[in-house]
Design a protein around this motif. Structure first.
Motif, short mmCIF file in Angstrom:
data_model
loop_
_atom_site.label_atom_id
_atom_site.label_comp_id
_atom_site.label_asym_id
_atom_site.label_seq_id
_atom_site.Cartn_x
_atom_site.Cartn_y
_atom_site.Cartn_z
N GLY A 270 0.82 -1.21 0.00
CA GLY A 270 0.00 0.00 0.00
C GLY A 270 0.85 1.26 0.00
N LYS A 271 1.93 1.25 0.78
CA LYS A 271 2.83 2.41 0.81
C LYS A 271 3.52 2.60 -0.54
N ALA A 272 3.93 1.48 -1.16
CA ALA A 272 4.60 1.57 -2.46
C ALA A 272 3.65 2.09 -3.53
N GLU A 280 3.88 9.34 -10.29
CA GLU A 280 3.27 9.42 -11.63
C GLU A 280 2.67 10.79 -11.87
N GLY A 281 2.05 11.37 -10.84
CA GLY A 281 1.50 12.73 -10.98
C GLY A 281 2.59 13.76 -11.20
N ARG A 282 3.70 13.63 -10.47
CA ARG A 282 4.79 14.60 -10.64
C ARG A 282 5.41 14.50 -12.04
N LEU A 283 5.58 13.28 -12.53
CA LEU A 283 6.14 13.13 -13.87
C LEU A 283 5.20 13.67 -14.93
N LEU A 340 10.60 5.93 -9.27
CA LEU A 340 9.37 5.28 -9.74
C LEU A 340 9.66 3.85 -10.19
N ALA A 341 10.78 3.64 -10.88
CA ALA A 341 11.14 2.29 -11.32
C ALA A 341 11.40 1.38 -10.12
N ASP A 342 12.07 1.93 -9.10
CA ASP A 342 12.34 1.13 -7.89
C ASP A 342 11.04 0.76 -7.18
N LYS A 343 10.14 1.71 -7.04
CA LYS A 343 8.88 1.45 -6.35
C LYS A 343 8.02 0.44 -7.11
N ARG A 344 8.03 0.54 -8.44
CA ARG A 344 7.27 -0.44 -9.23
C ARG A 344 7.84 -1.85 -9.07
N GLU A 345 9.17 -1.92 -8.99
CA GLU A 345 9.80 -3.23 -8.78
C GLU A 345 9.43 -3.81 -7.40
N ILE A 346 9.43 -2.93 -6.40
CA ILE A 346 9.05 -3.37 -5.06
C ILE A 346 7.59 -3.83 -5.04
N ALA A 347 6.72 -3.06 -5.66
CA ALA A 347 5.31 -3.41 -5.68
C ALA A 347 5.09 -4.74 -6.40
#
Length: 482
Positions: A270-272, A280-283, A340-347
């Motif tokens: 949930g945090k990820a 995604e909003g910032r990008l 963002l890439a790191d967080k997507r990998e974690i998720a």
């Protein structure tokens, strides 16, 4: 809160949604309903307590052995109880000592949740100059202190008379133990300190004594050997408090751990996902910062216009309004894409963990192995199941020395050391004379026969020495009337 406080160590996981919280006793604070233990600390630390209608005595165990058993349960939920108990040969007390109960007794205690285990102190016989020696006790059974041992030895050496206050003489058993102690032990002292956590030194009367015989006597009459109770009563996952077998407790904890790790993974996911949504909003607005500035400057409702112009959610719009513009520069954009890439990998990995039960169990087993490597210690309590048990009659076999037993016609008993006793020096009460003199040894028994044919046996060690008239035989044996 009213009774104690708990300070969490790094091994705890209390801040990732792993357990439920509830109001404390007065409703002013929140407290965890359970603690998300990474290891079954109740079995590791042990517990002792009494509640309403029930009690518990959980002995402490070795972290590596308990963790090994838990890993086997995680990897194979259908593992047998015997395979689990093979990992845990017995408790591991912080003070060390030796567990001398049979494997059958230990297994029965673990299979039923109740039992009594025999624990013995650890000692060394230290050789000194000119053939002298002494005994140094370096580990004690659980719940036994050096002060307790010294007090017991003092009580044996200087017993207090028993009775209603009218009789001041020692009982035959007290007198026998006193004679044995004074004949065998010269000095006892506590040398515990910074160098030695536990060190009780016992020096004998003579270097010609047998160290094993002396220690056997102490084991029989002091807490150098004692029982450790096992009563595995504890709250289970249903809130009940049964007395459960050890294997059942470990299985319950593994189920609890699986729930804890699952909740932790869902919390982290949930945090990820929340962070991914923000990034995604910032990008999205990073591509047209000028438009962001213009909307914020000119719009009556910047938040609504940002959501409409850039297709942002309310959370993303609030984030854009709160951040500094420099966080949306070119370098910041590179960092955003990397995060963002790191967080997507974690998720993705967390999703896989929640979908795959095998992967979840493998993760838990790996964490257990890491904890065992990081926090594990060597065994402190040695298991000596082949050690012979101490006889409670050790006092009777303590001394094997020559002695002369003197019996008067009116049935008074006394003894003298050695066999060369000058009978001319003996005195008797008025109207009493010598009946018999026996040369014996302290390990012998004096047999008395009455006129009905009954036989009474009195250990020679219970017959007092000294220069007095002795004691009546009726005080040593329950002689029938007449």
């Amino acid at each position: 809160m009213r009774y104690t406080e708990a300070r969490m160590m790094p091994i705890a996981e209390l801040d990732e949604g792993t357990v439920d919280f509830r109001a404390n006793y007065d409703g002013t604070l929140e407290e965890p309903a359970t603690l998300p233990a990474r290891l079954p600390f109740l079995l590791l630390n042990g517990a002792s307590g009494i509640a309403v209608g029930m009690a518990t005595e959980v002995p402490p165990h070795n972290l590596r052995e308990i963790t090994d058993a838990c890993i086997r349960i995680v990897e194979n939920p259908k593992i047998t109880d015997d395979a689990i108990l093979a990992c845990i040969p017995g408790p591991d007390f912080p003070g060390g000592g030796r567990l001398i109960s049979s494997p059958e007794s230990i297994r029965h205690a673990y299979l039923t949740g109740r039992g009594s285990l025999r624990v013995r102190a650890t000692w060394d016989v230290e050789k000194l100059a000119r053939g002298e020696w002494r005994i140094a006790i370096r580990e004690l059974p659980p719940g036994v202190s050096t002060a307790h041992i010294l007090a017991e030895i003092e009580t044996l050496s200087n017993p207090q008379p028993k009775g209603d206050g009218k009789k001041t003489a020692l009982t035959p058993e007290q007198q026998a133990l006193k004679n044995t102690m004074l004949a065998q032990i010269d000095t006892v002292r506590d040398e515990s300190g910074k160098t030695h956590a536990v060190r009780v030194v016992i020096e004998p009367k003579s270097r010609n004594q047998d160290p094993d015989t002396l220690i056997q006597f102490l084991l029989a009459h002091t807490a150098l050997e004692t029982n450790a109770s096992v009563n595995l009563t504890m709250l289970d996952l249903d809130g009940k408090a049964p007395c459960a077998p050890l294997a059942h407790i470990l299985r319950q904890w593994v189920n609890f751990r699986i729930q804890t790790v699952r909740r932790r993974s869902q919390f982290r996911l949930g945090k990820a996902l929340a962070r991914i949504h923000i990034l995604e909003g910032r990008l999205r607005v990073l591509l047209d910062i000028d438009a962001v500035i213009r909307v914020i400057r000119e719009a009556d409702d910047p938040k609504a216009d940002l959501m409409t112009h850039f297709a942002l959610s309310e959370i993303q719009a609030d984030d854009i309004l709160e951040i500094r513009l420099r966080q949306l520069g070119r370098l910041a954009g590179i960092e955003l894409e990397k995060e963002l890439a790191d967080k997507r990998e974690i998720a993705e990995s967390l999703n896989a963990l929640l979908r795959d039960k095998t992967l979840l169990r493998n993760t838990i087993a790996a964490e257990l192995a890491d904890d065992a490597a990081k926090y594990g210690e060597n065994l402190r309590t040695r298991i000596d199941t082949d050690t012979p048990k101490t006889s409670q009659n050790a006092a009777a076999s303590m001394l094997d020395e020559p002695v002369t037993v003197i019996v008067s016609k009116k049935g008074w008993l006394r003894s003298r050391s050695g066999h060369n006793v000058d009978l001319n020096t003996l005195t008797f009460k008025d109207g009493d004379t010598l009946l018999a003199v026996f040369t014996a040894r302290t390990v012998d028994h004096l047999a008395l026969l009455d006129h009905t044919g009954r036989t009474y046996s009195i250990p020679v060690t219970q017959i007092p020495g000294g220069r007095g008239d002795g004691i009546p035989a009726s005080s040593q044996a329950d002689i029938q009337n007449g």
